[in-house]
Scaffold this motif. Structure first.
Motif, PDB file in Angstrom:
ATOM      1  N   GLY A 100       0.789  -1.226   0.000  1.00 12.64           N
ATOM      2  CA  GLY A 100       0.000   0.000   0.000  1.00 12.64           C
ATOM      3  C   GLY A 100       0.820   1.274   0.000  1.00 12.64           C
ATOM      4  O   GLY A 100       0.263   2.363   0.166  1.00 12.64           O
ATOM      5  N   MET A 101       2.127   1.164  -0.183  1.00 14.51           N
ATOM      6  CA  MET A 101       2.984   2.357  -0.181  1.00 14.51           C
ATOM      7  C   MET A 101       2.743   3.179  -1.448  1.00 14.51           C
ATOM      8  O   MET A 101       2.804   2.662  -2.552  1.00 14.51           O
ATOM      9  CB  MET A 101       4.457   1.964  -0.082  1.00 14.51           C
ATOM     10  CG  MET A 101       5.419   3.146  -0.174  1.00 14.51           C
ATOM     11  SD  MET A 101       7.153   2.655  -0.008  1.00 14.51           S
ATOM     12  CE  MET A 101       7.230   2.364   1.768  1.00 14.51           C
ATOM     13  N   PRO A 102       2.475   4.477  -1.311  1.00 15.02           N
ATOM     14  CA  PRO A 102       2.201   5.304  -2.485  1.00 15.02           C
ATOM     15  C   PRO A 102       3.486   5.817  -3.143  1.00 15.02           C
ATOM     16  O   PRO A 102       4.535   5.896  -2.509  1.00 15.02           O
ATOM     17  CB  PRO A 102       1.411   6.474  -1.900  1.00 15.02           C
ATOM     18  CG  PRO A 102       1.971   6.613  -0.515  1.00 15.02           C
ATOM     19  CD  PRO A 102       2.291   5.214  -0.049  1.00 15.02           C
ATOM     20  N   PHE A 103       3.376   6.131  -4.414  1.00 18.31           N
ATOM     21  CA  PHE A 103       4.437   6.880  -5.080  1.00 18.31           C
ATOM     22  C   PHE A 103       4.190   8.347  -4.769  1.00 18.31           C
ATOM     23  O   PHE A 103       3.211   8.945  -5.219  1.00 18.31           O
ATOM     24  CB  PHE A 103       4.419   6.632  -6.590  1.00 18.31           C
ATOM     25  CG  PHE A 103       4.938   5.283  -6.982  1.00 18.31           C
ATOM     26  CD1 PHE A 103       6.306   5.031  -7.026  1.00 18.31           C
ATOM     27  CD2 PHE A 103       4.058   4.256  -7.285  1.00 18.31           C
ATOM     28  CE1 PHE A 103       6.788   3.782  -7.384  1.00 18.31           C
ATOM     29  CE2 PHE A 103       4.530   3.001  -7.635  1.00 18.31           C
ATOM     30  CZ  PHE A 103       5.907   2.760  -7.682  1.00 18.31           C
ATOM     31  N   THR A 104       5.052   8.912  -3.956  1.00 14.11           N
ATOM     32  CA  THR A 104       4.824  10.259  -3.429  1.00 14.11           C
ATOM     33  C   THR A 104       5.285  11.358  -4.373  1.00 14.11           C
ATOM     34  O   THR A 104       4.737  12.461  -4.357  1.00 14.11           O
ATOM     35  CB  THR A 104       5.536  10.427  -2.083  1.00 14.11           C
ATOM     36  OG1 THR A 104       6.929  10.095  -2.248  1.00 14.11           O
ATOM     37  CG2 THR A 104       4.922   9.516  -1.033  1.00 14.11           C
ATOM     38  N   HIS A 105       6.301  11.073  -5.181  1.00 10.87           N
ATOM     39  CA  HIS A 105       6.806  12.082  -6.106  1.00 10.87           C
ATOM     40  C   HIS A 105       7.193  11.434  -7.429  1.00 10.87           C
ATOM     41  O   HIS A 105       7.782  10.355  -7.453  1.00 10.87           O
ATOM     42  CB  HIS A 105       8.018  12.813  -5.527  1.00 10.87           C
ATOM     43  CG  HIS A 105       7.720  13.572  -4.272  1.00 10.87           C
ATOM     44  ND1 HIS A 105       7.952  13.057  -3.016  1.00 10.87           N
ATOM     45  CD2 HIS A 105       7.178  14.809  -4.086  1.00 10.87           C
ATOM     46  CE1 HIS A 105       7.573  13.933  -2.103  1.00 10.87           C
ATOM     47  NE2 HIS A 105       7.104  15.000  -2.720  1.00 10.87           N
ATOM     48  N   VAL A 106       6.838  12.108  -8.499  1.00 10.50           N
ATOM     49  CA  VAL A 106       7.173  11.642  -9.841  1.00 10.50           C
ATOM     50  C   VAL A 106       7.776  12.816 -10.608  1.00 10.50           C
ATOM     51  O   VAL A 106       7.085  13.812 -10.868  1.00 10.50           O
ATOM     52  CB  VAL A 106       5.928  11.116 -10.591  1.00 10.50           C
ATOM     53  CG1 VAL A 106       6.297  10.751 -12.021  1.00 10.50           C
ATOM     54  CG2 VAL A 106       5.336   9.912  -9.866  1.00 10.50           C
ATOM     55  N   ILE A 107       9.044  12.714 -10.921  1.00  5.16           N
ATOM     56  CA  ILE A 107       9.749  13.757 -11.664  1.00  5.16           C
ATOM     57  C   ILE A 107      10.091  13.194 -13.032  1.00  5.16           C
ATOM     58  O   ILE A 107      10.928  12.289 -13.143  1.00  5.16           O
ATOM     59  CB  ILE A 107      11.025  14.207 -10.934  1.00  5.16           C
ATOM     60  CG1 ILE A 107      10.704  14.569  -9.483  1.00  5.16           C
ATOM     61  CG2 ILE A 107      11.668  15.384 -11.649  1.00  5.16           C
ATOM     62  CD1 ILE A 107      11.919  14.855  -8.641  1.00  5.16           C
ATOM     63  N   LYS A 108       9.448  13.689 -14.061  1.00  5.55           N
ATOM     64  CA  LYS A 108       9.637  13.146 -15.398  1.00  5.55           C
ATOM     65  C   LYS A 108      11.089  13.228 -15.836  1.00  5.55           C
ATOM     66  O   LYS A 108      11.786  14.206 -15.566  1.00  5.55           O
ATOM     67  CB  LYS A 108       8.752  13.891 -16.403  1.00  5.55           C
ATOM     68  CG  LYS A 108       7.301  13.461 -16.365  1.00  5.55           C
ATOM     69  CD  LYS A 108       6.524  14.091 -17.510  1.00  5.55           C
ATOM     70  CE  LYS A 108       5.071  13.621 -17.488  1.00  5.55           C
ATOM     71  NZ  LYS A 108       4.302  14.182 -18.618  1.00  5.55           N
ATOM     72  N   HIS A 109      11.514  12.180 -16.525  1.00  7.55           N
ATOM     73  CA  HIS A 109      12.870  12.086 -17.059  1.00  7.55           C
ATOM     74  C   HIS A 109      13.936  12.115 -15.960  1.00  7.55           C
ATOM     75  O   HIS A 109      15.082  12.472 -16.219  1.00  7.55           O
ATOM     76  CB  HIS A 109      13.149  13.204 -18.068  1.00  7.55           C
ATOM     77  CG  HIS A 109      12.103  13.327 -19.134  1.00  7.55           C
ATOM     78  ND1 HIS A 109      11.792  12.276 -19.973  1.00  7.55           N
ATOM     79  CD2 HIS A 109      11.295  14.351 -19.465  1.00  7.55           C
ATOM     80  CE1 HIS A 109      10.826  12.670 -20.800  1.00  7.55           C
ATOM     81  NE2 HIS A 109      10.502  13.905 -20.511  1.00  7.55           N
ATOM     82  N   THR A 110      13.537  11.779 -14.744  1.00 10.90           N
ATOM     83  CA  THR A 110      14.504  11.777 -13.645  1.00 10.90           C
ATOM     84  C   THR A 110      14.298  10.587 -12.726  1.00 10.90           C
ATOM     85  O   THR A 110      15.094   9.663 -12.709  1.00 10.90           O
ATOM     86  CB  THR A 110      14.429  13.082 -12.826  1.00 10.90           C
ATOM     87  OG1 THR A 110      14.517  14.197 -13.707  1.00 10.90           O
ATOM     88  CG2 THR A 110      15.574  13.152 -11.817  1.00 10.90           C
TER      89      THR A 110
END
Length: 217
Positions: A100-110
């Motif tokens: 149940g751990m969320p993806f907290t941050h998504v930085i494109k191309h990084t």
């Protein structure tokens, strides 16, 4: 002196030039050598095919599968180079820490970051460099789809996961790399494409459902 008849000479010549018969001992010995060579080649093949897969605790690799809301991501863990981090990660997996751990941050191309801590952490300094990293060539030290966690002391509440989506040359400054994605790169890219707000937080809920351990070889 009596002359030898031509027919007698021909028979003697045939006897001298006739092929020598192989003894039973020679045949058995030759057969054993062939069997040993085949066995050696087969053993070598099995060794390297198992080595290239995911091996047990005493080997180089262990496999994990991250079951996310977008699909499965298979990762290869570097047991030999980062044994303590891998052991800690496996321990957290067995305790259900990532369920149940969320993806907290998504930085494109990084990078994409999963964790229960809402702070940027190691990814904070990468936000302004994402576009730059995406233009770098493949000769960099760190490639895309590397698996890592934040440096520093971790407690029972925190073990962040980072999966790079582009080469990051200074990755070791922020993250301990302890594995890489071997299958499911398309899933990582799909997660990378989700809409985010100004803080790089996904607008829709996306995360890790659970982590499954593959049977060790």
């Amino acid at each position: 002196m009596a002359r030898i008849k031509p027919q007698a000479l021909l028979q003697q010549s045939k006897k001298k030039k006739g092929p020598a018969r192989m003894s039973l001992t020679t045949i058995i010995l030759f057969s054993l050598i062939v069997v040993l060579i085949v066995f050696f080649l087969f053993s070598t093949y099995r060794h390297w095919t198992h080595r290239s897969r995911f091996q047990s605790d005493n080997g180089l690799f262990v496999s994990e599968v991250l079951n996310t809301s977008k699909g499965h991501i298979a990762v290869e863990l570097y047991k030999e180079s980062t044994p303590e981090v891998v052991d800690e990660f496996i321990d957290f997996c067995q305790k259900g820490h990532f369920n149940g751990m969320p993806f907290t941050h998504v930085i494109k191309h990084t990078v994409i970051q999963a964790g229960k801590n809402q702070k940027f952490g190691a990814s904070e300094d990468w936000t302004s460099r994402g576009k730059h990293y995406s233009q770098l060539d493949s000769s960099l030290k760190h490639e895309a789809f590397m698996l890592g966690t934040s440096k520093g002391k971790r407690d029972n509440k925190g073990f962040e996961l980072f999966i790079t989506t582009a080469p990051i040359p200074n990755l070791n400054e922020k993250v301990i790399v302890f594995g890489r994605v071997v299958k499911g790169e398309d899933v990582v890219q799909e997660i990378e494409e989700v809409d985010t707000d100004e803080n790089y937080e996904p607008k829709s809920s996306i995360g890790i459902i659970n982590v499954s351990l593959r049977q060790k070889i």
